[in-house]
Design an enzyme around this catalytic site. Structure first.
Site, PDB file in Angstrom:
ATOM      1  N   TRP A  90       0.774  -1.026  -0.024  1.00 57.92           N
ATOM      2  CA  TRP A  90      -0.013  -0.031   0.069  1.00 57.92           C
ATOM      3  C   TRP A  90       0.828   1.208  -0.095  1.00 57.92           C
ATOM      4  O   TRP A  90       0.522   2.248  -0.736  1.00 57.92           O
ATOM      5  CB  TRP A  90      -1.225   0.053   1.160  1.00 57.92           C
ATOM      6  CG  TRP A  90      -2.243  -1.007   0.656  1.00 57.92           C
ATOM      7  CD1 TRP A  90      -2.319  -1.965   1.584  1.00 57.92           C
ATOM      8  CD2 TRP A  90      -2.854  -0.973  -0.247  1.00 57.92           C
ATOM      9  NE1 TRP A  90      -3.442  -2.685   0.852  1.00 57.92           N
ATOM     10  CE2 TRP A  90      -3.925  -1.935  -0.117  1.00 57.92           C
ATOM     11  CE3 TRP A  90      -3.259  -0.094  -1.336  1.00 57.92           C
ATOM     12  CZ2 TRP A  90      -4.944  -2.178  -1.243  1.00 57.92           C
ATOM     13  CZ3 TRP A  90      -4.090  -0.265  -2.305  1.00 57.92           C
ATOM     14  CH2 TRP A  90      -5.080  -1.510  -2.240  1.00 57.92           C
ATOM     15  N   ASP A 107      -1.597   6.735   6.302  1.00 57.02           N
ATOM     16  CA  ASP A 107      -2.709   5.824   5.733  1.00 57.02           C
ATOM     17  C   ASP A 107      -3.166   4.834   6.798  1.00 57.02           C
ATOM     18  O   ASP A 107      -2.545   3.759   6.974  1.00 57.02           O
ATOM     19  CB  ASP A 107      -2.187   5.173   4.503  1.00 57.02           C
ATOM     20  CG  ASP A 107      -3.252   4.238   3.846  1.00 57.02           C
ATOM     21  OD1 ASP A 107      -4.312   4.191   4.505  1.00 57.02           O
ATOM     22  OD2 ASP A 107      -3.011   3.690   2.676  1.00 57.02           O
ATOM     23  N   LYS A 143     -12.351  -1.232   6.304  1.00 52.84           N
ATOM     24  CA  LYS A 143     -11.330  -2.324   6.844  1.00 52.84           C
ATOM     25  C   LYS A 143     -12.164  -2.154   8.308  1.00 52.84           C
ATOM     26  O   LYS A 143     -12.703  -3.202   8.670  1.00 52.84           O
ATOM     27  CB  LYS A 143     -10.023  -1.792   7.043  1.00 52.84           C
ATOM     28  CG  LYS A 143      -9.368  -2.344   5.799  1.00 52.84           C
ATOM     29  CD  LYS A 143      -9.782  -1.971   4.321  1.00 52.84           C
ATOM     30  CE  LYS A 143      -9.189  -2.494   3.214  1.00 52.84           C
ATOM     31  NZ  LYS A 143      -8.006  -1.619   2.719  1.00 52.84           N
TER      32      LYS A 143
HETATM   33  C1  LIG Z   1      -7.414  -1.231   1.405  1.00 51.86           C
HETATM   34  C2  LIG Z   1      -6.201  -0.259   1.631  1.00 51.86           C
HETATM   35  C3  LIG Z   1      -6.349   0.751   0.693  1.00 51.86           C
HETATM   36  C4  LIG Z   1      -6.990   0.879  -0.719  1.00 51.86           C
HETATM   37  O1  LIG Z   1      -8.295   1.578  -0.187  1.00 51.86           O
HETATM   38  P1  LIG Z   1      -9.423   1.908  -1.239  1.00 51.86           P
HETATM   39  O2  LIG Z   1     -10.444   2.187  -0.376  1.00 51.86           O
HETATM   40  O3  LIG Z   1      -9.685   0.423  -2.015  1.00 51.86           O
HETATM   41  O4  LIG Z   1      -8.812   2.745  -2.234  1.00 51.86           O
HETATM   42  C5  LIG Z   1      -5.168   1.784   0.717  1.00 51.86           C
HETATM   43  N1  LIG Z   1      -4.153   1.612   1.879  1.00 51.86           N
HETATM   44  C6  LIG Z   1      -4.247   0.754   2.572  1.00 51.86           C
HETATM   45  C7  LIG Z   1      -3.417   0.544   3.977  1.00 51.86           C
HETATM   46  C8  LIG Z   1      -5.661  -0.436   2.718  1.00 51.86           C
HETATM   47  O5  LIG Z   1      -5.556  -1.189   3.507  1.00 51.86           O
END
Ligand SMILES: *Cc1c(COP(=O)(O)O)cnc(C)c1O
Length: 360
Positions: A102, A172, A196
Site C-alpha cells: 500500500w 494511511d 476495513k
Molecule cells: C485497502 C487499503 C487501501 C485501498 O483502499 P481503497 O479504499 O480500496 O482505495 C489503501 N491503503 C491501505 C492501507 C489499505 O488497507
C-alpha cells in the site's frame, strides 16, 4: 441461518449489533417516515446523523479542536492523489516510507504530482520489517512525510510514531484506525478507507490539521479540495449518506465496547492466539519480524502450498470465510479487525490446529 466468521481484509466484517440496528431503522429512520437512504443530505435529519458520526469519531480518538474531520468518497486510493494535490503547498518533493504494497501504491500515485523521495524502504527484503527510524533519509524541505502504519497485505505494523519535526506526518491508517489508541496531535493528516475497521465501503475518513488547509493546486477536483469540504462540512456534493450513517453506528458500538483503549487489549490477545499457532511448529509460517507483526492482518503460509486450496475450502465449510491471501501474494491471511469477535478467532485457531493434525 447463522452468520459465518468473516476474516476478509476488506470490505470486512461489520459488528452484528450495528447490522441489526440498521435493519431495525431501515424503513423508517427516527420519526422521519423515510429510510436514511431516502433522506436529503441537506435535511436536518441527515445533518444530525452526520454531526453525530463526526462527534463519535472525535470522542473515540480524542481529536483536538485544531483538526477537521472530513467524510469523502473515492477510497484511500483517491487520497493517494488528493494528498499531494492538497499538501504540496508550493513544495516540489515529498518523502515516502515504503514498507509494503500500500505505501508503494501511495508513492507511485504521488509521483504524478511531485518528486517522490523514498526515505526508507524494505522492498528488497520482501516487506517483512519496519525500518529503524535512525536509518530514514528525511528531507527537511519535503512537503510532508507519508507512511503506512499498518500494511494490510504484508502484515507489517508500526507500534511507534515517527517524529518528523516541522514536516507534517501523513498516515494511511485504513486498516488500523480505531484498533488501538493514537495521539492524533502527532500527525498532519490521517486517512482511512472505511471498509476495513470503520464501516462499509464507499466512505473515507480524513483527519487534517487546519493549518494545512487552503493550498490545493488548481487542478484539484473540487470534491477533493480539503478546504472546500471543510467549509461545506463534507457536503460540497452528495456524500455516500448510507455509508456515513453506518460508520456513525459503528462509532456508537465502539464507544459501548470501551473505545480503542479497550479494543487494543482484545486485539493484542486475538492476534497473539493466531501467531502462537503459526509459531508452534513448521507447518505454518509468518515471515514478518516479531517486533512489527500486525494485530489486524496476519498473512501466513503453509510449508506445503498444495494444501492451500484444501485449507481454504475446509475453512469455508467450517464457517470461516475469506482466509485467502491478497491476490498478488497468495497464501492465507486472517484479518482480525475490531468487529471480528474473539469467538471467531478461537474457532479459527481450533480449525488451524485440527487441520495441521490431519495434514501435517
Ligand atoms: C485497502 C487499503 C487501501 C485501498 O483502499 P481503497 O479504499 O480500496 O482505495 C489503501 N491503503 C491501505 C492501507 C489499505 O488497507
Amino acid at each position: 441461518m447463522t452468520r459465518a466468521y468473516n476474516f476478509c481484509a476488506g470490505p470486512a466484517t461489520m459488528p452484528e449489533p450495528v447490522l441489526s440496528r440498521a435493519q431495525d431503522e431501515l424503513l423508517n429512520w427516527g420519526r422521519s417516515g423515510a429510510s436514511v437512504m431516502e433522506l436529503s443530505h441537506r435535511s436536518p435529519e441527515f445533518q444530525q446523523i452526520a454531526r453525530n458520526a463526526e462527534q463519535g469519531l472525535r470522542d473515540l480518538i480524542h481529536i483536538p479542536g485544531n483538526y477537521s474531520v472530513l467524510f469523502l468518497q473515492g477510497g484511500a486510493s483517491t487520497q493517494f492523489a488528493a494528498i499531494p494535490m492538497n499538501l504540496l503547498r508550493g513544495k516540489r518533493t515529498a518523502d515516502y516510507v515504503r514498507t509494503g504494497i500500500w505505501s508503494d501504491k501511495a508513492a507511485e500515485q504521488a509521483a504524478r504530482y511531485c518528486e517522490v523521495r523514498i526515505a526508507a524502504d524494505t522492498r528488497a527484503t520482501g516487506y517483512t520489517s519496519v525500518p529503524e527510524f535512525s536509518t530514514w533519509d528525511l528531507d527537511p524541505e519535503a512537503a510532508y512525510v507519508h507512511y503506512t502504519p499498518n500494511e494490510t497485505v504484508n502484515g507489517v505494523e508500526f507500534d511507534w510514531i515517527p517524529e518528523t519535526g516541522d514536516v507534517p506526518l501523513i498516515a494511511d491508517m485504513s486498516s488500523t484506525l480505531l484498533s488501538r489508541p493514537i495521539d492524533v496531535s502527532r500527525f498532519g493528516l490521517i486517512y482511512a478507507g472505511a471498509q476495513k475497521n470503520i464501516g462499509p465501503s464507499g466512505i473515507t475518513v480524513v483527519i487534517v490539521r487546519k493549518d494545512l488547509l487552503g493550498g490545493a493546486i488548481p487542478e484539484t477536483p473540487i470534491p477533493f479540495d480539503y478546504q472546500v469540504q471543510n467549509r461545506d462540512a463534507s457536503l460540497y456534493n452528495t456524500p455516500p449518506t448510507f455509508a456515513w450513517y453506518l460508520t456513525g453506528l459503528v462509532f456508537d458500538w465502539l464507544k459501548g465496547q470501551g473505545g480503542p483503549e479497550a479494543m487494543a487489549v482484545v486485539n493484542e490477545r486475538k492476534a497473539r492466539k493466531v501467531y502462537e499457532v503459526i509459531d508452534a511448529g513448521d507447518f505454518y509460517s509468518n515471515r514478518v519480524e516479531r517486533n512489527c507483526r500486525s494485530w489486524m492482518n496476519i498473512p501466513f503460509q503453509m510449508s506445503d502450498t498444495s494444501l492451500d486450496s484444501v485449507f481454504l475450502s475446509e475453512a469455508e465449510q467450517n464457517g470461516l470465510l475469506n482466509l485467502n491471501g491478497f491476490r498478488a501474494v497468495g497464501g492465507m491471511r486472517a484479518s482480525l479487525y475490531n468487529a471480528v469477535p474473539e469467538s471467531g478467532v478461537d474457532a479459527l485457531v481450533a480449525f488451524m490446529k485440527d487441520f495441521e493434525k490431519r495434514h501435517g
